[in-house]
Scaffold this active site. Structure first.
Site, PDB file in Angstrom:
ATOM      1  N   ASP A 120     -20.359  65.109  88.315  1.00 52.13           N
ATOM      2  CA  ASP A 120     -19.637  63.531  89.069  1.00 52.13           C
ATOM      3  C   ASP A 120     -19.842  63.636  90.734  1.00 52.13           C
ATOM      4  OD1 ASP A 120     -17.791  61.003  87.388  1.00 52.13           O
ATOM      5  OD2 ASP A 120     -18.078  60.875  89.554  1.00 52.13           O
ATOM      6  N   SER A 179     -30.292  47.055  84.324  1.00 58.00           N
ATOM      7  CA  SER A 179     -30.551  48.208  84.397  1.00 58.00           C
ATOM      8  C   SER A 179     -30.703  49.228  83.630  1.00 58.00           C
ATOM      9  CB  SER A 179     -29.736  48.736  85.732  1.00 58.00           C
ATOM     10  OG  SER A 179     -28.223  48.880  85.403  1.00 58.00           O
ATOM     11  N   LYS A 180     -29.631  49.320  82.759  1.00 51.50           N
ATOM     12  CA  LYS A 180     -29.309  49.537  82.090  1.00 51.50           C
ATOM     13  C   LYS A 180     -30.665  49.652  81.018  1.00 51.50           C
ATOM     14  CE  LYS A 180     -25.950  52.226  80.748  1.00 51.50           C
ATOM     15  NZ  LYS A 180     -25.420  53.078  81.097  1.00 51.50           N
ATOM     16  N   ASN A 215     -15.247  48.930  76.224  1.00 50.26           N
ATOM     17  CA  ASN A 215     -14.220  49.992  76.153  1.00 50.26           C
ATOM     18  C   ASN A 215     -13.152  49.335  76.053  1.00 50.26           C
ATOM     19  OD1 ASN A 215     -15.904  53.370  75.306  1.00 50.26           O
ATOM     20  ND2 ASN A 215     -16.950  50.949  75.632  1.00 50.26           N
ATOM     21  N   THR A 232     -25.162  50.324  76.561  1.00 46.08           N
ATOM     22  CA  THR A 232     -24.287  49.699  76.084  1.00 46.08           C
ATOM     23  C   THR A 232     -24.908  48.487  75.570  1.00 46.08           C
ATOM     24  OG1 THR A 232     -23.308  47.824  77.497  1.00 46.08           O
ATOM     25  CG2 THR A 232     -25.028  48.494  78.662  1.00 46.08           C
ATOM     26  N   ASP A 233     -23.776  47.590  74.442  1.00 46.91           N
ATOM     27  CA  ASP A 233     -24.099  46.440  74.133  1.00 46.91           C
ATOM     28  C   ASP A 233     -25.054  44.932  74.302  1.00 46.91           C
ATOM     29  OD1 ASP A 233     -21.993  45.523  74.396  1.00 46.91           O
ATOM     30  OD2 ASP A 233     -21.023  45.083  72.985  1.00 46.91           O
ATOM     31  N   GLU A 234     -24.555  45.335  75.855  1.00 45.52           N
ATOM     32  CA  GLU A 234     -25.020  44.159  76.244  1.00 45.52           C
ATOM     33  C   GLU A 234     -27.000  44.190  76.677  1.00 45.52           C
ATOM     34  OE1 GLU A 234     -22.827  43.664  80.529  1.00 45.52           O
ATOM     35  OE2 GLU A 234     -20.807  44.359  79.380  1.00 45.52           O
ATOM     36  N   ASP A 266     -15.965  29.486  85.972  1.00 43.95           N
ATOM     37  CA  ASP A 266     -16.903  30.739  85.028  1.00 43.95           C
ATOM     38  C   ASP A 266     -17.638  31.801  86.701  1.00 43.95           C
ATOM     39  OD1 ASP A 266     -17.486  32.592  83.129  1.00 43.95           O
ATOM     40  OD2 ASP A 266     -18.180  31.214  81.750  1.00 43.95           O
TER      41      ASP A 266
HETATM   42  P1  NAD Z   1     -17.011  54.355  85.290  1.00 43.52           P
HETATM   43  O1  NAD Z   1     -17.525  53.397  85.976  1.00 43.52           O
HETATM   44  O2  NAD Z   1     -15.539  54.333  85.149  1.00 43.52           O
HETATM   45  O3  NAD Z   1     -17.753  56.125  85.748  1.00 43.52           O
HETATM   46  C1  NAD Z   1     -18.865  55.928  86.300  1.00 43.52           C
HETATM   47  C2  NAD Z   1     -18.517  57.121  86.579  1.00 43.52           C
HETATM   48  O4  NAD Z   1     -20.358  57.871  86.940  1.00 43.52           O
HETATM   49  C3  NAD Z   1     -17.691  57.552  87.850  1.00 43.52           C
HETATM   50  O5  NAD Z   1     -17.009  58.882  87.487  1.00 43.52           O
HETATM   51  C4  NAD Z   1     -18.299  58.098  89.175  1.00 43.52           C
HETATM   52  O6  NAD Z   1     -18.046  58.614  89.640  1.00 43.52           O
HETATM   53  C5  NAD Z   1     -20.280  58.346  88.089  1.00 43.52           C
HETATM   54  N1  NAD Z   1     -21.049  58.044  89.301  1.00 43.52           N
HETATM   55  C6  NAD Z   1     -21.682  56.710  89.787  1.00 43.52           C
HETATM   56  N2  NAD Z   1     -22.633  57.339  90.079  1.00 43.52           N
HETATM   57  C7  NAD Z   1     -23.082  58.603  90.167  1.00 43.52           C
HETATM   58  C8  NAD Z   1     -23.996  59.206  90.886  1.00 43.52           C
HETATM   59  N3  NAD Z   1     -24.851  59.155  91.385  1.00 43.52           N
HETATM   60  N4  NAD Z   1     -24.220  60.637  90.505  1.00 43.52           N
HETATM   61  C9  NAD Z   1     -23.360  61.335  89.602  1.00 43.52           C
HETATM   62  N5  NAD Z   1     -22.008  60.109  89.109  1.00 43.52           N
HETATM   63  C10 NAD Z   1     -22.060  58.893  89.394  1.00 43.52           C
HETATM   64  O7  NAD Z   1     -18.251  53.897  84.492  1.00 43.52           O
HETATM   65  P2  NAD Z   1     -17.286  54.168  82.365  1.00 43.52           P
HETATM   66  O8  NAD Z   1     -16.867  53.085  82.119  1.00 43.52           O
HETATM   67  O9  NAD Z   1     -16.482  55.096  82.057  1.00 43.52           O
HETATM   68  O10 NAD Z   1     -19.305  53.764  81.642  1.00 43.52           O
HETATM   69  C11 NAD Z   1     -19.234  54.820  81.861  1.00 43.52           C
HETATM   70  C12 NAD Z   1     -21.496  54.706  81.205  1.00 43.52           C
HETATM   71  O11 NAD Z   1     -21.030  54.002  79.550  1.00 43.52           O
HETATM   72  C13 NAD Z   1     -21.664  53.832  81.602  1.00 43.52           C
HETATM   73  O12 NAD Z   1     -22.809  54.712  81.784  1.00 43.52           O
HETATM   74  C14 NAD Z   1     -21.790  52.648  81.425  1.00 43.52           C
HETATM   75  O13 NAD Z   1     -22.555  52.374  81.564  1.00 43.52           O
HETATM   76  C15 NAD Z   1     -21.384  52.749  79.468  1.00 43.52           C
HETATM   77  N6  NAD Z   1     -21.196  51.809  79.186  1.00 43.52           N
HETATM   78  C16 NAD Z   1     -19.414  51.474  79.610  1.00 43.52           C
HETATM   79  C17 NAD Z   1     -19.058  50.519  78.541  1.00 43.52           C
HETATM   80  C18 NAD Z   1     -17.843  50.104  78.936  1.00 43.52           C
HETATM   81  O14 NAD Z   1     -16.845  49.239  78.476  1.00 43.52           O
HETATM   82  N7  NAD Z   1     -17.118  50.886  80.105  1.00 43.52           N
HETATM   83  C19 NAD Z   1     -19.424  49.790  77.157  1.00 43.52           C
HETATM   84  C20 NAD Z   1     -20.946  50.663  77.371  1.00 43.52           C
HETATM   85  C21 NAD Z   1     -21.285  51.897  78.113  1.00 43.52           C
END
Ligand code: NAD
Length: 324
Positions: free
Chosen positions: A32, A149-150, A176, A122-124, A268
């Site tokens: 991380d 991007s996702k 989430n 993600t569902d997005e 919005d």
């Molecule tokens: P978050 O932003 O809380 O955590 C992301 C983590 O990635 C952080 O700890 C950050 O330090 C680390 N990070 C960022 N860039 C980095 C890099 N270049 N190298 C190494 N580490 C890096 O995100 P989250 O909400 O925990 O989401 C985690 C994953 O789940 C993501 O891929 C997100 O797209 C996906 N996701 C999130 C949700 C949601 O509701 N939060 C829903 C669906 C999918």
């Protein structure tokens, strides 16, 4: 199993790491970069476990990625830039981290023949659905740079399976919520503002619909896909609760003991998908089922923020807007 978890110091990643350490004998290495969104505090006492190794570094460093991947049996890839609003201003950075970062991990996974690679998405990526639900084979129609991007990273991951047989599975979860989420995201932002006695801003008329999944259900689903998912397949992971943002606000006001007097209706944002909805029958066949009741989960989440103001107060200063 030796498991490499990228983004394990973030919100979902840290819950996933706790899930693995508490339910298996696996060894976990977290990679991380500790961006604004990551924190060692998210990993907490587990950092002292001899089954957890933390490596601070970026997924954009090919040598570091190669070194780590070669000593692991599987990769669970969560590291990403994850906030929609930030992506409006930094689309290039989102593409670099989310797409190129995924590619570098996949390259290493191919070279070192990892046993499984779970790409967390993600569902997005399905974009807005005015009606109906998206199954895993629905078209990808992202409308915001984060989701684009996702979607691109999902396709890159699936192409690594199609071309090189890297054993990739993709998970796509809905929104989430739970303890330890950064207060830039809507639930912690609303909760922490209300706990401070501040006003909250609801976009438009609050008509946007989101599906909510407790982060522990997502962690369970990701792990099921890691251990039982079929390579080359996508698995939707939904939660049990669909809410308009107005309904969500009503729940949050109730658990925080506040009223609609604390709510401002604000303009919005420039792009805000009206509704996301998907099915998750494929994951159900692996044994996935969202278990957490929304009202209980929200109460527990609010209690966590109430008890941990030292954690989120410093983060408030940098938090973005309230869009989920
Ligand atoms: P978050 O932003 O809380 O955590 C992301 C983590 O990635 C952080 O700890 C950050 O330090 C680390 N990070 C960022 N860039 C980095 C890099 N270049 N190298 C190494 N580490 C890096 O995100 P989250 O909400 O925990 O989401 C985690 C994953 O789940 C993501 O891929 C997100 O797209 C996906 N996701 C999130 C949700 C949601 O509701 N939060 C829903 C669906 C999918």
């Amino acid at each position: 199993m030796r498991l490499l978890v990228t983004g394990g110091a973030g919100f979902i990643g840290s819950h996933y790491v706790h899930h693995v350490l508490s339910t298996t004998d696996d060894h976990v290495t977290v990679l991380d970069a500790l961006t604004y969104a990551g924190s060692l505090e998210n990993l907490g006492p587990e950092l002292r476990s001899n089954r957890l190794t933390f490596v601070e570094g970026t997924i954009l460093d090919p040598d570091l990625v190669d070194d780590l991947v070669k000593t692991h049996d599987a990769v669970v890839h969560l590291a990403a830039e994850s906030h929609v609003d930030r992506s409006f201003l930094a689309g290039g950075h989102f593409l670099t981290v989310n797409v190129l970062g995924t590619q570098l991990l996949l390259d290493a996974a191919r070279r070192h023949r990892v046993g499984k690679f779970v790409h967390v998405s993600t569902d997005e990526v399905y974009g807005p659905l005015p009606e109906g639900t998206a199954a895993e084979d629905a078209p990808l129609r992202p409308t915001v740079p984060y989701a684009a991007s996702k979607a691109a990273s999902d396709l890159v991951a699936l192409s690594a399976y199609a071309t090189h047989r890297v054993p990739v599975c993709v998970t796509r979860s809905s929104n989430n919520y739970g303890p330890r989420q950064h207060p830039e995201k809507v639930i912690p932002r609303f909760v922490t503002k209300l706990l401070k006695g501040e006003r909250i801003g609801l976009h438009g008329r609050g008509e946007h619909v989101r599906n909510w999944i407790h982060v522990s259900d997502n962690a369970t689903g990701i792990d099921l896909v890691l251990r039982h998912g079929t390579p080359g397949e996508v698995y939707n992971l939904g939660g049990g609760t669909d809410l308009t943002n107005r309904q969500l606000t009503e729940h949050i006001l109730r658990v925080c003991g506040a009223s609609w007097d604390s709510v401002d209706y604000i303009q919005d944002r420039q792009s805000n998908d009206l509704r996301y909805a998907m099915t998750w029958a494929k994951a159900a066949r692996l044994g996935y089922h969202p278990r957490r009741d929304f009202e209980d989960g929200l109460t527990e989440t609010t209690d966590w923020y109430r008890a941990k103001s030292d954690r989120w107060t410093p983060l408030h200063r940098n938090a973005g807007s309230s869009v989920p």
